[in-house]
Design a protein around this motif. Structure first.
Motif, PDB file in Angstrom:
ATOM      1  N   LEU A  81      -2.169  -1.078   3.062  1.00  0.00           N
ATOM      2  CA  LEU A  81      -3.074  -0.044   3.554  1.00  0.00           C
ATOM      3  C   LEU A  81      -3.356   0.963   2.454  1.00  0.00           C
ATOM      4  N   PRO A  82      -4.425   1.743   2.572  1.00  0.00           N
ATOM      5  CA  PRO A  82      -4.729   2.755   1.560  1.00  0.00           C
ATOM      6  C   PRO A  82      -3.590   3.766   1.362  1.00  0.00           C
ATOM      7  N   THR A  83      -2.716   3.903   2.332  1.00  0.00           N
ATOM      8  CA  THR A  83      -1.582   4.826   2.232  1.00  0.00           C
ATOM      9  C   THR A  83      -0.457   4.287   1.357  1.00  0.00           C
ATOM     10  N   GLY A  84      -0.529   2.999   0.984  1.00  0.00           N
ATOM     11  CA  GLY A  84       0.518   2.386   0.171  1.00  0.00           C
ATOM     12  C   GLY A  84       1.525   1.592   0.973  1.00  0.00           C
ATOM     13  N   VAL A  85       1.404   1.611   2.292  1.00  0.00           N
ATOM     14  CA  VAL A  85       2.292   0.824   3.145  1.00  0.00           C
ATOM     15  C   VAL A  85       1.839  -0.632   3.096  1.00  0.00           C
TER      16      VAL A  85
END
Length: 109
Positions: A81-85
């Protein structure tokens, strides 16, 4: 279409569908199937000897990656995901790298 091509097409369709569904959900930070990308990739390398074999952009700027090991034949599909998850979407055995050419224009596949 050969059996291998059909299987690969189906697999990528499932991965893209899963990528969309993962992005649509709230991903638990401590969930068993998701984690920090660096830790997930390190685990795939250390445990299975898998390295990144392919990648693409999926829905809503998520990154779909295919990790595999030519020595063990294991493979894993992840979505980041864009959050890095990073979330594990699918995994299995019997990975085989292919370098097939597209049929000539105007010919059936």
């Amino acid at each position: 279409m050969t059996r291998t091509q059909l299987g690969l097409s189906f697999g990528f369709a499932v991965a893209l569908f899963a990528a969309h569904n993962v992005n649509a959900q709230t991903v638990p930070q401590g969930g068993a199937q998701c984690g920090d990308r660096e830790k997930v990739v390190s685990h795939l390398v250390a445990t299975y000897g898998e390295t990144r074999q392919g990648m693409g952009i999926a829905a809503n700027n998520t990154v779909m990656e295919v990790f595999a090991s030519s020595s063990t034949g294991t493979w894993t599909i992840t979505v980041t995901l864009p959050t890095g998850v990073t979330c594990l979407v699918a995994s299995g055995q019997g990975y085989e790298a292919l370098a097939e050419t597209l049929p000539a224009k105007g010919e059936d596949a």
